[in-house]
Each structure stands twice: as C-alpha cells, then as structure tokens.
Design a protein around this motif. Structure first.
Motif: not given
Lengths: 301, 319
Positions: A138-157
C-alpha cells in the motif's frame, strides 16, 4: 538425552508408582518438538549443504556434477554479490538507526503522565503487527509521485521515491522505520519504566541538568534492553525481503535475500544458491549468538 | 517525576503531549489511508491532489469478492433495474459480474485466498502452541542435560532466514508433492512458530509455582493429571497470548507462501500484491482486500496489548 538425571519425584507420593515416570513424560513432551525441528529445519539445511557443492539446477533433469568449493569461490569473488551485501549493509544501518532514533525518542516522550497513555501506546504499536507484504504494497500508493499522499503532505511536488534508483532504498528503509520503530519504542519503554525513580530525585536534588541526567542515568540503565532491540532489528533487517521485493525492482534495492531468491527461483542456479544461503546462514548465526548472550544478560537482572 | 513541578517543567510536559499526539497521527496516517481508500469510489482513489473528504461507499468490497469483466455494452434499463444492488454497483463501475453457464455468480480469487490464510494460520497455530506447551513444561520442570544448548538450538531455528530454508524445502516438497498444498504450508509455519511458542510458554510456566503440582502429586495425582488439571488451567492466559502471536505470524507470513504456493493453497499475502501487476490497478479494491486482511490482526493487537512486550522479546522481558 536418555541418560539424564531427573528431579526425583517425591517418593511419598503414590503417583510415583502409578502412571508414567517423570523421565518418560519429559521425553514424551520434549522429544517430538526436537525431532520435528530437526526434520523440518536441520535436515533441509544438510540437504542444501550437499547441493552447495554441486552445479545442480532444479529446472532441468540434467545430471549434476560435484564441484567442490567452486560455488563458494565464485560467489566470494563476485563483485555483484558483494554489491548486494553492501546494499544490505546500507539498508541495515539506515533503517536500524532510524528505528532507534524514532523509537527511543517516542518512548522518551511517552515516559510521563499522559492522558490515554495505554490507548496511544497500543495505537503506536499497530504498524509492527501488520503484514509487511500487504501494508508495504500500500505504501506504493502513498509514495506515488503524482497522487501519493506523502508528496502532497510534504509539498514535494512530483518527487520520485521508488523509481529513482538513488532514493528507492531510502524509501524502503523509511517504510521499515515506520513499521518497526514501535518495536524499539516498546522495549525502550520497558527499560525506561525500570529506571528507579529515586535516581532522578537524587539527580534533581543535586541540581543535575537534563543532559547530565540523560547521559549518566537514563541511557546507561536502558542500554541493555536497547541493545537487544538493536541486535534483533539488525538481524531482521539483514534478512529483509518482503518490503524491498514488493515496493521496487531497482538494482539499487536488491538486498541479499532478494538476490538469493532470484538465484534460486528465477535463474534456477540451485547449487550456487545453496552456497549463497550458507554464506548468509553463517552471518545470521553469528548475530543470533550475540543476541542470545544479551537476552540472557537482561534476564539475569 | 518530582511531585512539585516548576512552570518550565509543566510547559515541557505539555509540549511532549502535543508531540506524542502528532507522532501518533503520523504513524496512523498510512493505516487511515488504507481504510479510507477502501470506501472510496474508484475515480477518487487516485486524484491529484489526494481526496480526503468524500461520501463513503461499499462498492470496493463488493468488487473485491466478485469476479468481474469489462462491460462491452451498457445494460438495458430493464436489466439494470432487475439486477440486485451489488450487481448495480459493479455496473456503475463500468464492469459486469461474471457468471458461469448455469448463471451462478463467480467469486474473485480473494475469498478463497482469505480462507486459505485462515486454514493454514489456525491449524499451524494449534500445532505449534500445543507442542510448544508440552515442551516448555518439560524444560521448565525437569532437569535436561544441556538445557541451555537445547533452548538455544530451538531459538536458532526461528532465526533462520526464510529464503534460506525455502530452497531445500521447495526441492523436498517437490519430491513429495507438497508444493501448493495446505499441509505443506502448515508444516512450515508450525516449525517456524514452534521455537517461539516454546520460549514464550516456558516463561509463562516458569511463573506457575511448582508447589501447586507438588501438592497435587502428594494428593495422589499422577504427573500427567497434575499437568492437565493444575498447570494447563493456570497457564491459560499464557497459552492464549502465545496462540495469538503464532496466529499473527502465520497470517502475515509472505516468503514461504510466495515460494511454496501458486493457486490452490495460496494465502492472502502473496495474492494481494499480485493484483497490482500490470496496468492501472484499482486501488480501492486493493485497499478493501488489505483492510479486511488487517482487521483480525488489529483486533488481536488490542486484545494482546498487555503481552506485546513479552511476546516481542521471546518471553525474556516481563513487566
């Protein structure tokens, strides 16, 4: 095993003459387990030890040849295998260090009066109980560059976590840190709660600073349990397979277990993989020995 | 903690509590994301930016259980009206439910994998815990020469890397036709959990005073009777905790299942990732499968909370 001395049953008891003897019961209780473990753990290992001296390939019916130590020589001279070990070592260092810092840090935070402390502790422990393979996926989804929550939460684009070869190993280690910091936290909490309160009171009377108290009282007393956590996590991280296998297929995340799996079940180099398994086994046994030594030390306290 | 706190300490304490809450939220976020994704409509699972507020629906769970195929032509309004609610949910997602020749609804691969996980985990747990309890009693109450060495041997079998054991086991199983069978996986998981069960149970049995059995022996019980009627009831909590730990380990196990099973005996951990395979995966269905799979473990974790420390340290650290 049969010539051993027994605790003698109280001769006054009538039971000593009725029913099975203690010796028979002891053997009945212990021997099946030992036999089971020998048949299903030790025997297979002997079997593969034999194969490690051959060029056997399980995918063909071709006869195999005895090659002596050739497999071991090839493996130990193979820079790619050493690279796999180097990746594993890097993974172990990053993930265990992360787990110790986060786990011990959170334990320090939790080691005080906190509302709903029991509930919070249990919730924090949840990740380590879950299946690495299934949650790791499931972390694959969290790490996804475009729709992952991690990039969104950290503002990493559109930061690439898993498809960037330089980052992938750290991403896997980060997931491992998420899963296993709770383990270090659990053991640290036990260590922290065992530090006698009067030591802190004495330090407070002596006007000792918080840093002094931490390095001179807290840390030395928690160290043995923390050491157990570190050795145990090191051993597990060394054997790691699930997370790295599921999250990425980068050559930079090919830890030694994955190399072994591929060699055995995709390239079908059975003899060679048995030799690699033995090289790994020797390393694991060495770590296990250290682990048990520390376990016994802590038990004695 | 000193009884009297200075203002500085009180501020520090408040700061710590706030930090703990933040850390807890971060740790639970991935789990929350699994649960929330499993209730999302498919088009909201992979939006940019991620969707946080939405109307929950159960369609991922329906789709998880049913075998589906792409809808070639839209159903007629009559067909749609006649379909049961769950079939309509599948229609809404642009798919249709697959039926066999007799019109029976076909299930997806998930229910059978879930059942396999249950069968394998439960049976191997019963075996490992019962054998482990007997052995632990043997080591706890009787003198065994080289006891520490035997216990170390038992523990060491647990520390073996699964891939290392899997290679010869795979070859042996192939010879005996045990690959992709429940019994093959049960044997492996029993062996894997047995050492853990011995170590944990030994700790629990060591805590039961010997005097209980000795009194029973004086009263004319045989050693066996004393074990079954005195020791086992006293050890019930320990047995339950050990069983839950063994169950969770077997339930979560991945490497052996990946190597030893293909289809018939495949458990959920290798099955769920295989669904992601190619193309655009439907993350809502994967999340639904993950959520159902994690649920038993989450419940057990709460029931076990007092024994977690002990279980995770192989019985070495007790509170």
């Amino acid at each position: 095993m049969t010539t051993l001395t027994m605790t003698t049953l109280d001769p006054r008891s009538r039971a000593a003459r009725r029913g099975m003897s203690d010796l028979a019961i002891r053997n009945l209780f212990i021997i099946p387990t030992i036999v089971f473990l020998i048949v299903f753990n030790i025997f297979p290992l002997l079997y593969s030890l034999g194969y490690s001296f051959t060029d056997f390939r399980a995918s063909t019916n071709a006869p195999w040849n005895f090659v002596g130590l050739e497999n071991y020589r090839t493996l130990l001279n193979d820079p790619f295998i050493w690279n796999n070990f180097a990746i594993t070592a890097k993974y172990v260092i990053v993930s265990v260090t992360g787990q110790v810092l986060v786990g011990f840090g959170v334990a320090m935070l939790l080691n005080r009066e906190i509302p709903f402390k029991g509930l919070i502790t249990t919730l924090l422990l949840l990740p380590m109980m879950l299946s690495m393979a299934v949650v790791g996926l499931f972390w694959k989804l969290l790490y996804d560059p475009s729709f992952g929550i991690i990039n969104y939460a950290l503002g990493l684009g559109r930061f690439e976590w898993l498809s960037n070869p330089d980052v992938a190993l750290y991403a896997v280690a980060l997931t491992d840190i998420w899963m296993w910091s709770p383990f270090v936290m659990l053991l640290s909490l036990a260590g922290l709660s065992a530090v006698p309160k009067h030591l802190y009171e004495a330090a407070a009377i002596d006007r000792a600073g918080p840093l002094y108290t931490f390095f001179r009282i807290t840390l030395p007393l928690v160290a043995p349990i923390l050491m157990i956590a570190i050795i145990f996590r090191t051993m597990e991280a060394f054997k790691t397979f699930d997370l790295a296998y599921i999250l990425t297929s980068q050559p930079t995340t090919e830890v030694i277990s994955i190399r072994l799996y591929k060699m055995a079940f995709q390239e079908w180099q059975t003899g060679m993989s048995c030799a690699l398994a033995y090289i790994m086994l020797v390393m694991v046994i060495a770590i296990t020995n250290i682990y048990v030594k520390y376990l016994n030390k802590v038990k004695e306290r | 903690m000193a009884a009297v706190q200075t203002t500085g300490e009180r501020t520090l304490n408040k700061l710590a509590i706030v930090s703990v809450l933040i850390v807890t939220m971060i740790f639970l976020a991935p789990i929350y994301w699994i649960v929330s994704t499993s209730f999302k409509p498919r088009n909201l699972a992979t939006t940019v930016p991620p969707t946080i507020v939405f109307t929950p629906e159960v369609s991922p769970f329906v789709k998880l259980m049913l075998k589906r195929s792409q809808l070639r032509e839209q159903p007629t309004p009559e067909e749609y009206a006649a379909a049961p609610w769950w079939e309509r949910l599948v229609f809404d997602g642009g798919e249709k439910v697959v039926r066999d020749g007799k019109g029976e609804v076909q299930l997806s691969g998930y229910p059978s994998r879930f059942l396999n996980s249950l069968i394998v985990a439960i049976i191997s747990t019963v075996l490992a815990v019962s054998m482990g309890t007997f052995t632990a009693y043997g080591f706890s109450r009787f003198k065994v020469k080289g006891e520490d060495d035997w216990l170390f041997f038992i523990l060491s079998t647990r520390m073996l890397p699964p891939v290392v054991v899997a290679i010869p086991m795979f070859l042996m199983y192939r010879t005996f036709g045990l690959n992709d069978t429940h019994i093959g996986l049960i044997i492996l998981y029993t062996a894997f959990n047995l050492s853990f069960s011995v170590w944990l149970m030994k700790g629990f049995i060591d805590e039961i005073p010997k005097e209980y059995e000795e009194a029973a022996l004086v009263d004319g019980y045989t050693r066996m009777e004393a074990f079954f009627k005195i020791v086992l009831p006293e050890a019930a909590t320990g047995i339950a905790a050990t069983a839950v730990f063994c169950f969770i380990t077997a339930w979560n196990e991945y490497v052996f299942a990946l190597i030893m099973t293909r289809r018939d005996a495949q458990t959920a951990p290798p099955f769920i990732p295989s669904q992601v395979g190619s193309g655009l995966p439907d993350w809502t269905v994967i999340a639904a499968g993950t959520f159902l799979f994690l649920l038993p473990v989450a419940i057990f974790t709460f029931l076990l909370r007092r024994h977690l420390l002990r279980g995770m340290s192989f019985g070495a650290i007790r509170k």
